[in-house]
Write an enzyme that holds these catalytic residues in place. Structure first.
Site, PDB file in Angstrom:
ATOM      1  CE  LYS A  29      -1.735   3.037   3.343  1.00 63.81           C
ATOM      2  NZ  LYS A  29      -3.066   3.528   3.039  1.00 63.81           N
ATOM      3  NE  ARG A 525      -9.690   4.945   2.683  1.00 59.03           N
ATOM      4  CZ  ARG A 525     -10.571   5.932   2.628  1.00 59.03           C
ATOM      5  NH1 ARG A 525     -10.310   7.019   1.940  1.00 59.03           N
ATOM      6  NH2 ARG A 525     -11.709   5.824   3.264  1.00 59.03           N
ATOM      7  CG  HIS A 704     -17.930  10.546  -4.013  1.00 63.91           C
ATOM      8  ND1 HIS A 704     -19.295  10.701  -4.041  1.00 63.91           N
ATOM      9  CD2 HIS A 704     -17.666   9.656  -3.028  1.00 63.91           C
ATOM     10  CE1 HIS A 704     -19.837   9.918  -3.118  1.00 63.91           C
ATOM     11  NE2 HIS A 704     -18.879   9.282  -2.490  1.00 63.91           N
TER      12      HIS A 704
END
Ligand code: GLN
Ligand code: ZN
Length: 766
Positions: A29, A525, A704
């Site tokens: 990540k 995420r 968003h």
């Protein structure tokens, strides 16, 4: 000799459908994010990914997995497969051709010029996949570089892997129409897509792949007759190919129903069945064609964290062996949904820990169960049970007599408020508001400073009172901002919440938090779901001091903010020793107390968010009524204890709510806010036909997107709303919380929102 019993070929044996891929310490990540930030090169990112794959395969091999999945992904496995077969919108093709890696990330994240693929929930999980766009003009092409690279890599390690791809049927089932006019269904292109898969399979076979796993989770949904036939035809064709690896079609997330027989009638060698989420053994017994297949028996739960009862499962295996040609033990689905290794958790209660299994422990369970088969030893006392030694304490850690006693006074279905027509006038006089009242969904930007303060508190660098003072300052800032902008109903901004579920879980008995229990939510995420292991109980008020502080700073009404029972379950690992509905009722009872405390503290408006209501909706229509009944019941239990004059609000994060509209109505909230900006208020058609009578806040600001709407944009959306619903029912709010935006964006957007509402109020023609 039968293929299955040919000793020169390796059977699947012990395996898992997929393995976590974010890195045990989230190395992947972080590397992905550093690559995006230009802090590392593509080579450095690939080296990190390669190391992660090698560690995963070696770990699995050492634990006794005889077939290793090539299930790694840098962002999303659906995107990987879409790219492999060229199911990408034309706007991204040049980018992909120029630089496959940045093209890949561009599909996921967009570019200055092009919007990314849409993202949505992966079946009924909290993982999000990227939605492929497939239109009449999509030009499929074969580029299996990822899988080929992994085959080579594994071979260099002396291992052999089984490439894992999303199967052609599910890929199209998950896709949306990519035609400009929305015409044509992606599944119309199935036959051509199968041609491309045939090329892929031939390439993989040439590269030495013995098995390929094709994931077909869509097989567990309600397929139409023609979809069933599509599925059969696709696998009949794939199976008929001359040069191909052995095929393992994996169904998961539920009972495959009739799709099992359809698949078993094709020449695939292995079929995966999820035996954790309720596939009855009778289903398998009714499919004689399984006698010539490998049944990949998903008996270890791939998406929850409880230890497997090995005794129970080994005796099921004994039965399964009579139903199939060969039984290979596996997980019910990919382990991407659970954390890596329980041994990393030092902070957990030792009893609780003894009931848990993360990915590493689960591969141990799979291996142990496969040994039962190879040694022919089933369900003997030497096989460990899930309860282990902890039997006695397990019960006491899990059960609270007080909670059970209290709940027994609230019979299911008994929580009701008086009719809305009676509540509404009392609410209007308790909190006078203009037509088209303006408000927000709850959170304000989670700034770096807030996160740093929380990190400092955890590390002991600041004490609780310093931290709380910092949060109170933030609340004051948020209140002043809302007053300046001129909003009608204010919020405290949720600065104290790391996450809307985790925060409450940390303040409720029956929940535990992990230290390293991260799982992928989407792309880079990750989330750290709390573990709901026991009866849920509140030891005291959780949010009251924050909401009352906010209310003390302003004469305007402040709306308090709670997370609803369904969402508290959906984003946690939940105990599986009692029905979900019972657990939801316990959470609801704790929330009911919180609601009562907020009300006594003077808060007149209380919002209970249920963004996950639709996510938990069962995949099969036949199971939905039951679910919606307990979900609605839990919400009402949480919210029905208030006076008629107290407003209950709720918020749901989606606009396509047709499937759950009746349930949303049954929640009986005085005001419901929903996402609507992106779909240009399409939801109003549904609301209209349902003859909505209470307050509705169709979102007018797409949070968003970094784009700030103008007041004209918002006025336009509001006009549509006022054409559909009487204006006294309409609330003006953004689509969702503002936590991911910057203050600059938020301030400008809220100004535009208030300007638009005021303009419309003054505009008699509406
Ligand atoms: N009140 C929450 C917020 O504003 C709701 C978040 C959500 O719907 N996911 O952040
Ligand atoms: Zn939302």
């Amino acid at each position: 000799m039968n293929e299955l019993t040919d000793p020169t070929r390796t059977p699947l044996g012990a395996t898992v459908l997929g393995y976590p891929r974010i890195g045990r310490r989230r190395e992947v990540k972080r590397a992905v994010e550093r690559y995006w930030a230009d802090a590392i090169s593509a080579e450095e990112l690939q080296a990190c990914a390669r190391a992660e794959r090698a560690t995963g395969w070696r770990t699995m091999a050492a634990a006794g997995m005889t077939s290793l999945p090539g299930s790694f992904s840098l962002y999303d496995h659906v995107l990987d497969t879409a790219v492999m077969v060229g199911a990408v919108p034309p706007r991204f093709r040049p980018l992909l051709e120029e630089d496959p890696l940045s093209g890949y990330f561009a599909l996921a994240r967009g570019t200055a010029e092009f919007a990314p693929l849409e993202m949505t929930k992966w079946f009924d999980t909290n993982y999000h996949y990227l939605v492929p766009e497939v239109g009449a003009d999509t030009a499929f092409s074969c580029s299996p570089d990822k899988a080929l690279g992994e085959l080579t890599e594994a071979a260099e390690l002396g291992l052999s892997v089984r490439p894992v791809l999303v199967g052609p049927f599910s890929l199209l089932w998950l896709a949306k129409s990519g035609s400009a006019d929305g015409s044509g269904q992606p599944l119309d292109r199935l036959d051509e897509l199968v041609d491309t898969y045939l090329e892929v399979l031939a390439r993989l076979r040439d590269a030495g792949a013995e098995w390929v796993q094709l994931d077909e989770p869509a097989a567990v949904t309600d397929l139409t007759g023609s979809q069933q036939r599509d599925l059969s035809r696709a696998y009949a064709r794939l199976g008929a190919a001359a040069a191909r690896p052995k095929l393992f079609a994996a169904t998961y997330f539920g009972d495959p129903g009739d799709a099992l027989a359809s698949l078993a009638d094709t020449p695939v060698e292995a079929i995966g069945v999820d035996l954790v989420s309720g596939t009855p053994l009778d289903r398998l017994a009714a499919v004689p064609a399984l006698q010539s297949k490998v049944l990949v028996a998903g008996v270890v739960d791939g998406r929850n964290v409880w230890r497997t009862d090995l005794r129970q499962q080994s005796s099921r295996l004994a039965t399964l062996m009579g139903l199939a040609g060969q039984v290979s033990v596996s997980t019910s689905c990919s382990l991407l949904h659970v954390p890596y290794d329980l041994r990393d958790e030092d902070g957990l209660d030792p009893d609780l820990k003894s009931w848990l299994a993360f990915a590493e422990e689960k591969i141990g369970e799979v291996a142990a169960l496969q040994r039962c088969i190879s040694e022919g030893v089933f369900a003997t006392p030497s096989v460990r049970t899930a309860e282990g030694e902890a039997d006695g304490s397990r019960a006491s850690l899990r059960r609270s007599a007080a909670v059970r006693e209290r709940l027994s006074h609230h019979t299911p279905g008994s929580s009701r408020r008086p009719p809305y027509a009676q509540r509404q006038p009392q609410q209007a006089s308790a909190v006078p508001l203009p037509d088209l009242p303006t408000t927000t969904i709850g959170s304000f930007p989670q700034t770096t400073e807030l996160r740093t303060a929380r990190a400092h508190l955890r590390a002991g660098r600041i004490d609780t009172s310093t931290y709380e003072a910092r949060m109170r300052e933030e609340i004051e800032h948020v209140i002043r901002l809302q007053e300046d902008v001129g909003l009608d109903v204010l919020v405290h901004g949720e600065p104290e919440r790391n996450d809307m579920v985790q925060y409450f879980a940390e303040h409720l008995h029956g929940y535990a938090a992990t230290t390293h229990g991260w799982v992928q939510s989407y792309g880079s995420r990750c989330v750290k779901p709390p573990i709901l292991y026991g009866d849920v109980e509140r030891s005291g008020p959780i949010t009251v001091r924050w909401s009352t502080h906010a209310q003390s700073l302003t004469p305007r009404p402040v709306k308090a903010m709670l997370t609803g029972p369904v969402t508290m379950l959906a984003w946690s690992f939940v105990r599986d020793d009692q029905p979900l509905g019972d657990t939801a009722r316990q959470v609801a009872l704790a929330l009911r107390d919180e609601v009562a405390d907020l009300e006594s503290a003077g808060l007149r408006i209380i919002q209970v968010d249920e963004p996950a209501l639709r996510e938990l909706l069962p995949l099969r229509a036949a199971d939905r009524a039951d679910y919606l009944e307990w979900a609605v019941d839990a919400f009402r239990l949480a919210t029905s204890g208030v006076a008629d004059s107290t407003q209950i609000h709720t918020h749901l994060c989606y606009s396509e709510f047709g499937d759950v509209l009746t349930a949303i109505d049954a929640l009986d909230a005085d005001v419901t806010s929903l996402e609507a900006a992106r779909s240009r208020m399409e939801l109003l058609d549904g609301v209209l036909s349902a003859q909505w009578t209470r307050g509705l806040g169709p979102g007018v600001y797409d949070i968003h997107s970094p784009r700030v709407p103008t007041s004209e944009d918002i006025t336009d959306l509001l006009r549509r709303a006022t054409q559909a619903l009487p204006r006294h029912q309409i609330w003006v709010n953004p689509d969702c919380g503002l936590k991911t935006r910057t203050y600059e964006q938020v301030t400008a957007a809220l100004h535009a929102m208030v300007t638009a509402a005021e303009a419309l109020r003054n505009d008699a023609s509406g």
